[in-house]
Design an enzyme around this catalytic site. Structure first.
Site, PDB file in Angstrom:
ATOM      1  N   ALA A  62       0.881  -1.177   0.000  1.00  0.00           N
ATOM      2  CA  ALA A  62       0.000   0.000   0.000  1.00  0.00           C
ATOM      3  C   ALA A  62       0.909   1.215   0.000  1.00  0.00           C
ATOM      4  CB  ALA A  62      -0.851  -0.020   1.263  1.00  0.00           C
ATOM      5  N   GLU A 104      -0.689  -9.361  -1.165  1.00  0.00           N
ATOM      6  CA  GLU A 104      -2.126  -9.630  -0.979  1.00  0.00           C
ATOM      7  C   GLU A 104      -2.851  -9.591  -2.323  1.00  0.00           C
ATOM      8  OE1 GLU A 104      -2.339  -6.659   2.186  1.00  0.00           O
ATOM      9  OE2 GLU A 104      -3.267  -8.187   3.428  1.00  0.00           O
TER      10      GLU A 104
HETATM   11  N1  T1G Z   1       4.754   3.395  -0.019  1.00  0.00           N
HETATM   12  C1  T1G Z   1       5.254   4.605  -0.394  1.00  0.00           C
HETATM   13  N2  T1G Z   1       6.549   4.815  -0.721  1.00  0.00           N
HETATM   14  C2  T1G Z   1       7.372   3.761  -0.648  1.00  0.00           C
HETATM   15  C3  T1G Z   1       6.934   2.478  -0.257  1.00  0.00           C
HETATM   16  C4  T1G Z   1       5.561   2.319   0.060  1.00  0.00           C
HETATM   17  N3  T1G Z   1       5.048   1.141   0.400  1.00  0.00           N
HETATM   18  N4  T1G Z   1       8.017   1.645  -0.280  1.00  0.00           N
HETATM   19  C5  T1G Z   1       9.060   2.385  -0.679  1.00  0.00           C
HETATM   20  N5  T1G Z   1       8.685   3.646  -0.902  1.00  0.00           N
HETATM   21  C6  T1G Z   1       9.543   4.743  -1.373  1.00  0.00           C
HETATM   22  C7  T1G Z   1      10.664   5.068  -0.414  1.00  0.00           C
HETATM   23  O1  T1G Z   1      10.203   5.979   0.560  1.00  0.00           O
HETATM   24  C8  T1G Z   1      11.678   5.682  -1.360  1.00  0.00           C
HETATM   25  O2  T1G Z   1      11.192   6.990  -1.638  1.00  0.00           O
HETATM   26  C9  T1G Z   1      11.513   4.872  -2.641  1.00  0.00           C
HETATM   27  O3  T1G Z   1      10.200   4.285  -2.550  1.00  0.00           O
HETATM   28  C10 T1G Z   1      12.535   3.779  -2.780  1.00  0.00           C
HETATM   29  O4  T1G Z   1      12.472   3.022  -1.566  1.00  0.00           O
HETATM   30  C11 T1G Z   1      -2.597  -3.261   2.766  1.00  0.00           C
HETATM   31  C12 T1G Z   1      -1.280  -1.794   4.533  1.00  0.00           C
HETATM   32  C13 T1G Z   1      10.306  -2.030  -1.657  1.00  0.00           C
HETATM   33  C14 T1G Z   1      12.204  -3.225  -0.549  1.00  0.00           C
HETATM   34  O5  T1G Z   1       6.477  -2.174   3.984  1.00  0.00           O
HETATM   35  O6  T1G Z   1      10.682  -2.331   1.962  1.00  0.00           O
HETATM   36  O7  T1G Z   1       0.927  -2.859   2.193  1.00  0.00           O
HETATM   37  O8  T1G Z   1      13.161   8.277  -0.753  1.00  0.00           O
HETATM   38  O9  T1G Z   1      14.838   3.497  -0.863  1.00  0.00           O
HETATM   39  O10 T1G Z   1      16.042   0.101  -1.036  1.00  0.00           O
HETATM   40  O11 T1G Z   1      -1.748  -4.956   4.113  1.00  0.00           O
HETATM   41  O12 T1G Z   1      11.212   0.340  -0.234  1.00  0.00           O
HETATM   42  O13 T1G Z   1      13.007   7.714  -3.188  1.00  0.00           O
HETATM   43  O14 T1G Z   1      11.413   9.380  -2.192  1.00  0.00           O
HETATM   44  O15 T1G Z   1      13.458   1.655   0.238  1.00  0.00           O
HETATM   45  O16 T1G Z   1      15.161  -0.487  -3.377  1.00  0.00           O
HETATM   46  C15 T1G Z   1       3.955  -2.791   3.078  1.00  0.00           C
HETATM   47  C16 T1G Z   1       8.272  -0.937   2.176  1.00  0.00           C
HETATM   48  C17 T1G Z   1       3.217  -1.487   3.143  1.00  0.00           C
HETATM   49  C18 T1G Z   1       7.469  -2.179   1.826  1.00  0.00           C
HETATM   50  C19 T1G Z   1      12.606  -1.228  -2.002  1.00  0.00           C
HETATM   51  N6  T1G Z   1       5.135  -2.646   2.247  1.00  0.00           N
HETATM   52  N7  T1G Z   1       9.307  -0.684   1.198  1.00  0.00           N
HETATM   53  O17 T1G Z   1      13.812  -0.939  -1.320  1.00  0.00           O
HETATM   54  O18 T1G Z   1      14.239   1.419  -2.174  1.00  0.00           O
HETATM   55  S1  T1G Z   1       1.825  -1.607   4.198  1.00  0.00           S
HETATM   56  C20 T1G Z   1       6.329  -2.318   2.798  1.00  0.00           C
HETATM   57  C21 T1G Z   1      10.471  -1.399   1.213  1.00  0.00           C
HETATM   58  C22 T1G Z   1       0.722  -2.548   3.326  1.00  0.00           C
HETATM   59  C23 T1G Z   1      -1.348  -3.896   3.260  1.00  0.00           C
HETATM   60  C24 T1G Z   1      -0.504  -2.964   4.082  1.00  0.00           C
HETATM   61  C25 T1G Z   1      11.520  -0.961   0.227  1.00  0.00           C
HETATM   62  C26 T1G Z   1      11.635  -1.874  -1.007  1.00  0.00           C
HETATM   63  P1  T1G Z   1      12.265   8.169  -1.979  1.00  0.00           P
HETATM   64  P2  T1G Z   1      13.810   2.410  -0.988  1.00  0.00           P
HETATM   65  P3  T1G Z   1      14.913  -0.011  -2.000  1.00  0.00           P
END
Ligand code: T1G
Length: 686
Positions: A62, A104
């Site tokens: 998300a 999901e």
């Molecule tokens: N939402 C918004 N921005 C995100 C994002 C996300 N989920 N994930 C990463 N970004 C942005 C991050 O801030 C950065 O921005 C850029 O993308 C690159 O990220 C319904 C509710 C995917 C492994 O927890 O683990 O789904 O600084 O530097 O090292 O049940 O990002 O460039 O402006 O980390 O290559 C669950 C979180 C959400 C995954 C990539 N998902 N992200 O790593 O790049 S909750 C997560 C990561 C959810 C559901 C629930 C990592 C990555 P900027 P990065 P990376």
């Protein structure tokens, strides 16, 4: 730019999500996906639908930036329900990461194809929440309760290979994942869709009976280290494991919405973005090339720093003043890599290649062609100035000269060279090859290109780099001094070291201050204080520390400090002489002891950290509050689920924080508690 486009290929509809950088499920993506699925099912004549993503990854979840805002339709669970109930097969073509809502969505699909090397997970508990779009209900129905609980409560992704083994994906491919999904679609028909709809399955009874939930719960409790989301996820899985899908999904949504608004979830979102906001190079800078690294000093830090670069594939020249010193360094390097091979962290081949990359030599001549030289010599200004003077005579023009000092004045060291613009600090944390944090300390003369080169060096070695200005202790160690001061004073006023440590580990710190002092070595602080100006620290706070050092009790390294250490098990127990030493210092100081509660221990140490952090921001030693939080979470064992000391201060409320600090200003050690204008402004504005 459209976040979703469609392509017809061989009678299959490919839905391409294109929402850089990580294809997060923003409202626009959810709406476009729902419309495209519904349209194809109502009027399309393709035999199957494939959901794929442009760019470097499948859906990474998300859109975390939407959290904290009112939820906008279409809600993700409804989008996933439409995918699952589609009248034709829907296949997820996964590459990069399929995380959170992304996985999901894939679980709502009827089949899942993963590219080799991709990662799949439900990391929501790392953000203080639980999966909110059916993950806790569909995953156990696909891979069983135990493996599902492990993935969801642990919050760690699994490799595509492991996912195939678990039955989470149907096929792994080294080829193009979309082409593979198209070929795969030729073998599936809509007749078998019933069983492929996970919401129509039940978790197998055997799996429930033999899930040994109590054992799993204990493991999750230990891993959670005080965070609540992993345990909430576990209780949700346990409660809903034999519930009808819809009931379970409703309870999941309820739990998700309850947690999304908690202080813990806010703190974990804060630190997630804070980690991504640090170490940004100045816009007008050009990093210099990095091919060869030099390290001066083959001690603990020098070897750790050399390993950091060798692990990233860089050749390193590691120098010291004698063959004997090098011999100790070689022994340390060999034993560290051997233990990594034994623990299965690296292969024998990795060990070999990385060891080859590190060349040991006496003297500095080998450093002449290094692009970055990091000094890790004895922690004394005169020693470091003499090293930098020599480096100045050997290093090529444009080489970046970095000192690993943990608190000394980098401007003084830079002035020992003819090139202060090329000098800065790279403060690694021990063990340097393991700890992710590095403070990149810019001197008053450090050029933007030098800073940018150092930040690149940190990034390419997988470090989290935080930029700091020059002051005694930069960000982390300066704040640590305030934290240690209050811990030491409360020990004099009536709390035992073990009571202070316990109160703070219960708060979530990975170790208490007295255990940390024993681990680091009491003589380190003792020597540092001897170099410090009188009046720049509170001697009463470390009077007992000093007595212990003078009696040869240096902490773990000597078998006893504040605690006694079993040399086999390293288990600790109270050191019998400590209480006598405390009593002696109290008597000399005329301190009247009193009962000190764990609430006071947490309050005074946290307020001391926060107050010092605000001074660091006022003096522009750090650029932003969130940088300080990253330093403390990654360098000092501050609980991640509290977001860092400054985030914790925010959660208390700045006006309240200032009021509590002002109470201490009027106390016996009030001179250490002056509030900065920075915190006064925060209290006034919030
Ligand atoms: N939402 C918004 N921005 C995100 C994002 C996300 N989920 N994930 C990463 N970004 C942005 C991050 O801030 C950065 O921005 C850029 O993308 C690159 O990220 C319904 C509710 C995917 C492994 O927890 O683990 O789904 O600084 O530097 O090292 O049940 O990002 O460039 O402006 O980390 O290559 C669950 C979180 C959400 C995954 C990539 N998902 N992200 O790593 O790049 S909750 C997560 C990561 C959810 C559901 C629930 C990592 C990555 P900027 P990065 P990376």
């Amino acid at each position: 730019m459209a976040v979703l486009s469609s392509e017809n290929r061989s009678g299959v509809l490919i839905l391409w999500i294109d929402n850089p950088p990580v294809n997060a499920l923003s409202q626009a993506v959810r709406s476009a996906l729902l419309n495209a699925i519904s349209k194809e099912c109502d009027e399309g004549n393709n035999t199957a639908i494939i959901i794929a993503c442009r760019g470097r990854t499948f859906i990474a979840g998300a859109d975390i930036r939407e959290f904290g805002k009112p939820p906008a339709e279409p809600y993700l669970p409804d989008v996933i329900a439409a995918i699952e109930s589609a009248s034709k097969p829907v296949i997820a073509a996964i590459h990069g990461h399929a995380l959170g809502g992304g996985l999901e969505v894939a679980l709502g699909c009827h089949y899942r194809i993963a590219a080799a090397g991709s990662q799949l997970g439900l990391p929501e508990t790392n953000l203080g929440i639980v999966p909110g779009a059916g993950g806790t209900q569909r995953l156990p129905r696909l891979i069983g309760a135990v493996d599902a609980a492990e993935m969801i409560c642990g919050g760690k992704p699994v490799s595509a290979e492991k996912a195939l083994e678990l039955g989470l994906v149907d096929k792994l491919t080294d080829d193009d994942v979309v082409s593979t999904a198209i070929s795969y679609s030729l073998n599936v028909t809509k007749e078998t869709l019933g069983y492929r709809r996970l919401s129509e399955r039940k978790v197998s009874v055997d799996d429930i009976l033999f899930s040994n939930f109590d054992k799993i719960e204990k493991k999750i409790q230990k891993q959670a280290k005080g965070a609540t989301a992993p345990l909430e996820a576990f209780s949700l899985i346990r409660k809903t494991i034999d519930m009808p899908f819809t009931e379970g999904k409703n309870l999941e949504r309820e739990t998700f919405l309850k947690l999304a608004g908690t202080t813990e979830a806010k703190a974990l979102r804060h630190i997630f973005f804070a980690e991504r906001g640090v170490g940004r190079a100045p816009s007008n800078s050009n990093p210099r090339k990095l091919n060869k690294i030099g390290v001066v000093g083959a001690g603990t830090m020098g070897v750790g720093i050399a390993m950091t670069f060798a692990d990233a594939g860089y050749p390193v020249s590691l120098t010291d003043i004698s063959e004997e010193a090098l011999g100790r360094g070689k022994f340390r390097l060999r034993s560290l890599y051997e233990s990594q091979v034994k623990r299965g962290r690296i292969s024998e081949r990795d060990r070999e290649s990385r060891t080859q990359l590190i060349q040991f030599s006496v003297g500095y001549d080998v450093l002449a062609d290094a692009d970055l030289i990091i000094e890790a010599a004895f922690e004394a200004t005169d020693v470091k100035c003499s090293v930098f003077k020599k480096l100045d005579g050997v290093a090529k023009r444009g080489a970046v000269l970095a000192t690993n000092t943990s608190y000394l004045d980098i401007n003084v060291i830079a002035e020992a060279t003819s090139r202060p613009q090329d000098v800065l600090g790279l403060h690694y944390f021990s063990p340097a090859n393991v700890m992710k944090l590095v403070e990149v300390v810019r001197g008053q003369a450090t050029s933007p290109d030098t800073l940018s080169t150092a930040l690149t060096a940190a990034k390419v070695t997988g470090k989290i780099a935080v930029i700091a200005g020059v002051c005694h202790g930069f960000i982390g160690n300066r704040m640590l001094r305030a934290y240690v001061r209050e811990s030491g004073l409360m020990m004099l006023e009536g709390a035992l070291p073990s009571e202070v440590d316990r109160a703070l580990t219960d708060f979530g710190m990975s170790m208490g201050p007295f255990s940390v002092a024993d681990l680091a070595g009491l003589d380190i602080g003792y020597k540092a204080r001897q170099e410090m100006q009188a009046g720049s620290f509170e001697p009463m706070a470390t009077a007992v520390h000093d007595r212990l050092v003078e009696k040869g009790h240096l902490g773990q390294k000597s078998g006893a400090g504040f605690y006694r250490y079993n040399d086999k098990t390293r288990a600790n127990s109270p050191h019998p002489i400590v209480e006598d030493l405390i009593a002696m210092v109290r008597k000399e100081a005329g301190v009247k002891t009193r009962l000190i509660s764990s609430e006071e221990i947490v309050s005074r140490t946290m307020l001391a950290l926060i107050n010092e952090g605000c001074w660091i921001l006022e003096e522009k030693i750090s650029e932003r509050m969130s940088d300080i939080d990253v330093v403390y979470v990654h360098g000092y064992g501050f609980p991640r689920w509290r977001g860092g000391p400054m985030c914790y201060g925010e959660s208390i409320g700045w006006a309240k924080v200032l009021k509590q600090i002002q109470k201490h200003v009027n106390g016996p050690y009030g001179r250490w508690w002056n509030p900065s204008q920075y915190i006064k402004k925060l209290a006034n504005d919030h």
